[in-house]
Scaffold this motif. Sequence first.
Motif, PDB file in Angstrom:
ATOM      1  N   ILE A  21       0.597  -0.755  -1.546  1.00  0.00           N
ATOM      2  CA  ILE A  21       0.350   0.422  -2.371  1.00  0.00           C
ATOM      3  C   ILE A  21      -0.908   1.149  -1.905  1.00  0.00           C
ATOM      4  CG2 ILE A  21      -0.236   1.173  -4.707  1.00  0.00           C
ATOM      5  CD1 ILE A  21       1.581  -1.036  -5.747  1.00  0.00           C
ATOM      6  N   GLN A  22      -1.932   0.390  -1.482  1.00  0.00           N
ATOM      7  CA  GLN A  22      -3.139   1.040  -0.958  1.00  0.00           C
ATOM      8  C   GLN A  22      -2.828   1.825   0.315  1.00  0.00           C
ATOM      9  OE1 GLN A  22      -2.938  -1.927  -2.230  1.00  0.00           O
ATOM     10  NE2 GLN A  22      -4.794  -2.542  -3.337  1.00  0.00           N
ATOM     11  N   VAL A  23      -1.977   1.248   1.169  1.00  0.00           N
ATOM     12  CA  VAL A  23      -1.603   1.955   2.395  1.00  0.00           C
ATOM     13  C   VAL A  23      -0.795   3.199   2.050  1.00  0.00           C
ATOM     14  CG1 VAL A  23      -0.282   1.782   4.545  1.00  0.00           C
ATOM     15  CG2 VAL A  23      -1.687  -0.138   3.784  1.00  0.00           C
ATOM     16  N   ALA A  24       0.086   3.093   1.057  1.00  0.00           N
ATOM     17  CA  ALA A  24       0.851   4.264   0.631  1.00  0.00           C
ATOM     18  C   ALA A  24      -0.074   5.368   0.126  1.00  0.00           C
ATOM     19  CB  ALA A  24       1.843   3.860  -0.462  1.00  0.00           C
ATOM     20  N   LEU A  79      -3.194   5.814   1.145  1.00  0.00           N
ATOM     21  CA  LEU A  79      -3.820   6.388   2.339  1.00  0.00           C
ATOM     22  C   LEU A  79      -2.885   7.355   3.055  1.00  0.00           C
ATOM     23  CD1 LEU A  79      -5.579   3.242   3.876  1.00  0.00           C
ATOM     24  CD2 LEU A  79      -6.687   5.187   2.741  1.00  0.00           C
ATOM     25  N   ALA A  80      -1.585   7.075   2.992  1.00  0.00           N
ATOM     26  CA  ALA A  80      -0.610   7.924   3.680  1.00  0.00           C
ATOM     27  C   ALA A  80      -0.410   9.255   2.969  1.00  0.00           C
ATOM     28  CB  ALA A  80       0.732   7.198   3.792  1.00  0.00           C
ATOM     29  N   GLY A  81      -0.858   9.353   1.690  1.00  0.00           N
ATOM     30  CA  GLY A  81      -0.763  10.629   0.991  1.00  0.00           C
ATOM     31  C   GLY A  81       0.353  10.723  -0.025  1.00  0.00           C
ATOM     32  N   LEU A  82       0.901   9.581  -0.481  1.00  0.00           N
ATOM     33  CA  LEU A  82       1.897   9.654  -1.532  1.00  0.00           C
ATOM     34  C   LEU A  82       1.292  10.297  -2.779  1.00  0.00           C
ATOM     35  CD1 LEU A  82       3.620   7.763   0.274  1.00  0.00           C
ATOM     36  CD2 LEU A  82       4.264   6.532  -1.808  1.00  0.00           C
ATOM     37  N   PRO A  83       2.094  11.022  -3.548  1.00  0.00           N
ATOM     38  CA  PRO A  83       1.559  11.646  -4.771  1.00  0.00           C
ATOM     39  C   PRO A  83       0.930  10.605  -5.689  1.00  0.00           C
ATOM     40  CG  PRO A  83       3.735  12.506  -4.270  1.00  0.00           C
ATOM     41  CD  PRO A  83       3.495  11.379  -3.312  1.00  0.00           C
ATOM     42  N   ALA A  84      -0.121  11.003  -6.385  1.00  0.00           N
ATOM     43  CA  ALA A  84      -0.859  10.076  -7.244  1.00  0.00           C
ATOM     44  C   ALA A  84       0.037   9.473  -8.317  1.00  0.00           C
ATOM     45  CB  ALA A  84      -2.041  10.798  -7.881  1.00  0.00           C
ATOM     46  N   SER A  85       0.984  10.276  -8.831  1.00  0.00           N
ATOM     47  CA  SER A  85       1.879   9.752  -9.859  1.00  0.00           C
ATOM     48  C   SER A  85       2.757   8.634  -9.323  1.00  0.00           C
ATOM     49  CB  SER A  85       2.757  10.887 -10.404  1.00  0.00           C
ATOM     50  OG  SER A  85       3.516  11.466  -9.345  1.00  0.00           O
ATOM     51  N   VAL A  86       3.191   8.765  -8.060  1.00  0.00           N
ATOM     52  CA  VAL A  86       4.018   7.727  -7.450  1.00  0.00           C
ATOM     53  C   VAL A  86       3.195   6.462  -7.240  1.00  0.00           C
ATOM     54  CG1 VAL A  86       5.357   7.105  -5.408  1.00  0.00           C
ATOM     55  CG2 VAL A  86       5.536   9.408  -6.352  1.00  0.00           C
ATOM     56  N   VAL A  87       1.951   6.623  -6.800  1.00  0.00           N
ATOM     57  CA  VAL A  87       1.087   5.466  -6.566  1.00  0.00           C
ATOM     58  C   VAL A  87       0.840   4.719  -7.873  1.00  0.00           C
ATOM     59  CG1 VAL A  87      -1.203   4.727  -5.831  1.00  0.00           C
ATOM     60  CG2 VAL A  87       0.016   6.488  -4.528  1.00  0.00           C
ATOM     61  N   ARG A 127       2.656   4.755 -10.629  1.00  0.00           N
ATOM     62  CA  ARG A 127       3.882   4.123 -11.098  1.00  0.00           C
ATOM     63  C   ARG A 127       4.148   2.848 -10.313  1.00  0.00           C
ATOM     64  NH1 ARG A 127       7.016   2.373 -14.933  1.00  0.00           N
ATOM     65  NH2 ARG A 127       9.254   2.331 -14.387  1.00  0.00           N
ATOM     66  N   ALA A 128       3.885   2.870  -8.991  1.00  0.00           N
ATOM     67  CA  ALA A 128       4.088   1.677  -8.165  1.00  0.00           C
ATOM     68  C   ALA A 128       3.162   0.554  -8.610  1.00  0.00           C
ATOM     69  CB  ALA A 128       3.851   2.014  -6.704  1.00  0.00           C
ATOM     70  N   ARG A 129       1.922   0.884  -8.978  1.00  0.00           N
ATOM     71  CA  ARG A 129       0.998  -0.152  -9.452  1.00  0.00           C
ATOM     72  C   ARG A 129       1.523  -0.795 -10.736  1.00  0.00           C
ATOM     73  NH1 ARG A 129      -3.915   0.133  -6.769  1.00  0.00           N
ATOM     74  NH2 ARG A 129      -4.466   2.160  -5.839  1.00  0.00           N
ATOM     75  N   ALA A 130       2.056   0.018 -11.620  1.00  0.00           N
ATOM     76  CA  ALA A 130       2.560  -0.518 -12.881  1.00  0.00           C
ATOM     77  C   ALA A 130       3.756  -1.436 -12.657  1.00  0.00           C
ATOM     78  CB  ALA A 130       2.939   0.640 -13.808  1.00  0.00           C
ATOM     79  N   VAL A 131       4.668  -1.011 -11.772  1.00  0.00           N
ATOM     80  CA  VAL A 131       5.835  -1.837 -11.484  1.00  0.00           C
ATOM     81  C   VAL A 131       5.414  -3.141 -10.825  1.00  0.00           C
ATOM     82  CG1 VAL A 131       7.964  -1.972 -10.141  1.00  0.00           C
ATOM     83  CG2 VAL A 131       7.380   0.140 -11.343  1.00  0.00           C
ATOM     84  N   LEU A 132       4.458  -3.074  -9.894  1.00  0.00           N
ATOM     85  CA  LEU A 132       3.989  -4.281  -9.212  1.00  0.00           C
ATOM     86  C   LEU A 132       3.364  -5.263 -10.202  1.00  0.00           C
ATOM     87  CD1 LEU A 132       3.390  -5.870  -6.616  1.00  0.00           C
ATOM     88  CD2 LEU A 132       1.251  -4.586  -6.426  1.00  0.00           C
ATOM     89  N   ALA A 133       2.581  -4.734 -11.123  1.00  0.00           N
ATOM     90  CA  ALA A 133       1.954  -5.620 -12.105  1.00  0.00           C
ATOM     91  C   ALA A 133       2.995  -6.332 -12.949  1.00  0.00           C
ATOM     92  CB  ALA A 133       1.012  -4.804 -12.991  1.00  0.00           C
TER      93      ALA A 133
END
Length: 568
Positions: A476-479, A481-489, A491-497
């Motif tokens: 997720i940190q690499v994503a 850095l790659a410039g994924l929208p903040a909302s996507v990042v 949401r990914a953190r929440a799903v991972l948790a």
Amino acid sequence: TDAGDIAGRLDAVAWMLADTGLRHVIREDLAAAPDIARALSRVTLGRGGPRDLAAIRDGLEAATRIAGRIGSGDHPPVVAAAAGVLATAPQGLAEALANALADDLPHLRRDGGFVRDGHHDDLDEARKLRDESRRVIAGLQADYAAETDIRALKIKHNNVLGYFVEVNAAHGERLMKPPLNARFIHRQTMANAVRFTTTALADLEAKIAGAGERALAIELAVFDELAAAVEQAAATLRAIADALAILDVAAASAVLAEAEDYCRPVVEESLAFSIEGGRHPVVEQALRHESQSFVANDCALGPDEAGDAGHIWLVTGPNMAGKSTFLRQNALIAIMAQIGCYVPARAARIGIVDRLFSRVGAADDLARGRSTFMVEMVETAAILNQAGPRSLVILDEIGRGTATFDGLSIAWAAIEHLHEVNRSRALFATHYHELTALSERLARLRNVTVRVKEWQGDVIFLHEIAAGAADRSYGIQVAKLAGLPASVVERARAVLAQLEETDRKSPVNTLIDDLPLFSAARTAGPTEAVADPVAAMLETIRPDDLSPREALEALYRLKAALREKRGD
């Protein structure tokens, strides 16, 4: 794969490295030597041109100069052998080519103009007639005017008579009388002029008319003679080309080693693989252009003392941390060492690698109906079916192209096969952290990871390889850095948790205890034999001693035991 030949090449590089001045002048001579082998092949196939002959001429001259510079001192065998071959350069052929070929050469022999002036008398005459016909005619006219004492005598030309001598009518009668009529032959009388020809003028006309064709024919004949001489010396020329190539490679390797601080590897007949401070030769250059330094890493895949197989390093760590770079740099170091080059490392000791297998990257072959995952599996299959104890294998992310547990299962089985069957020295990069538990059961499997540091929610890549295993991939940190929208990042953190809360790793951690080691492989150590009643019964049966009835009864007993074993 011959350690002796490799050492010989490394000796040549070391010799070039030690004498900077001599290496510099040799490289200047090499720069003046064209590709003799290519020019020779074109000439022998009948497709050569004047520039190919010139390439052979220049190559022979460079070979002679280099042989003189090296001399007959105490040199490494490879250098001494190359210098000895260069000293055999046929001087007669080199002189013939130098004397015959002009300085400015056309690309094609049919264009002519490639033979030097003064080399062939008939060619010079033909060229003179072709290029200076007016001056030749004017000179002949002056000779005839002086001989006849007729200042008005002219040599002219038309399409009917060609070249002819023309005088006025009064002078014409004198030319038709002895003794001048013996030279001047009457051709035509007109109202105000009389026209004559001479044998010399007729010959000159014929020469002028065919001078261009004759000049080209003579040049082509000269070319054929030179080409025949080159073909006769073909074997010597090929040997000289090879000797120049050997010295060229050694000198270039020395320049690279000096400029980039490469070391001389120790290449031996063993299974060793020890790299200290290894670097990727290409990535290092790219980083230097960005004013960054490359982080060097060690690698030790050789066997333990008295071991009969090398180690497998299971490399875990975040995306973008440098796992693929680490895998490839060690493969490149092995290749460079075995072609006789110095390598980008502080020290290197490499046992001969008979074959190097690489499964990295992602590619498809849709025209043949192969998906990305199918290509990955085909390449992995080739490795597992062919690699041996002397091979070096690098595998990057096996099983990533399919479902998680499918990929994990394939990677798991591939590691076991490499360890127990192929027994190769290998680097295996993966994001399946569950595989790190295999190091407890596979004696030659080592866990290493690429170090990172977290700072205020971000990840800092240290690019250092250290013992241990990564607990996560920081995808997720690499994503981010790659410039994924903040909302996507987010949401990914929440799903991972949420997924981590389910403790998905627990079933796999217990699976390592439930699954036996690779059943088709040699075991790493002694294990307890599990009692099998069917196998025990088979051990007691002697087929040659049984009657048909006894054999039938034995078969029934075996079937009954098998049903009982299965719980039927």
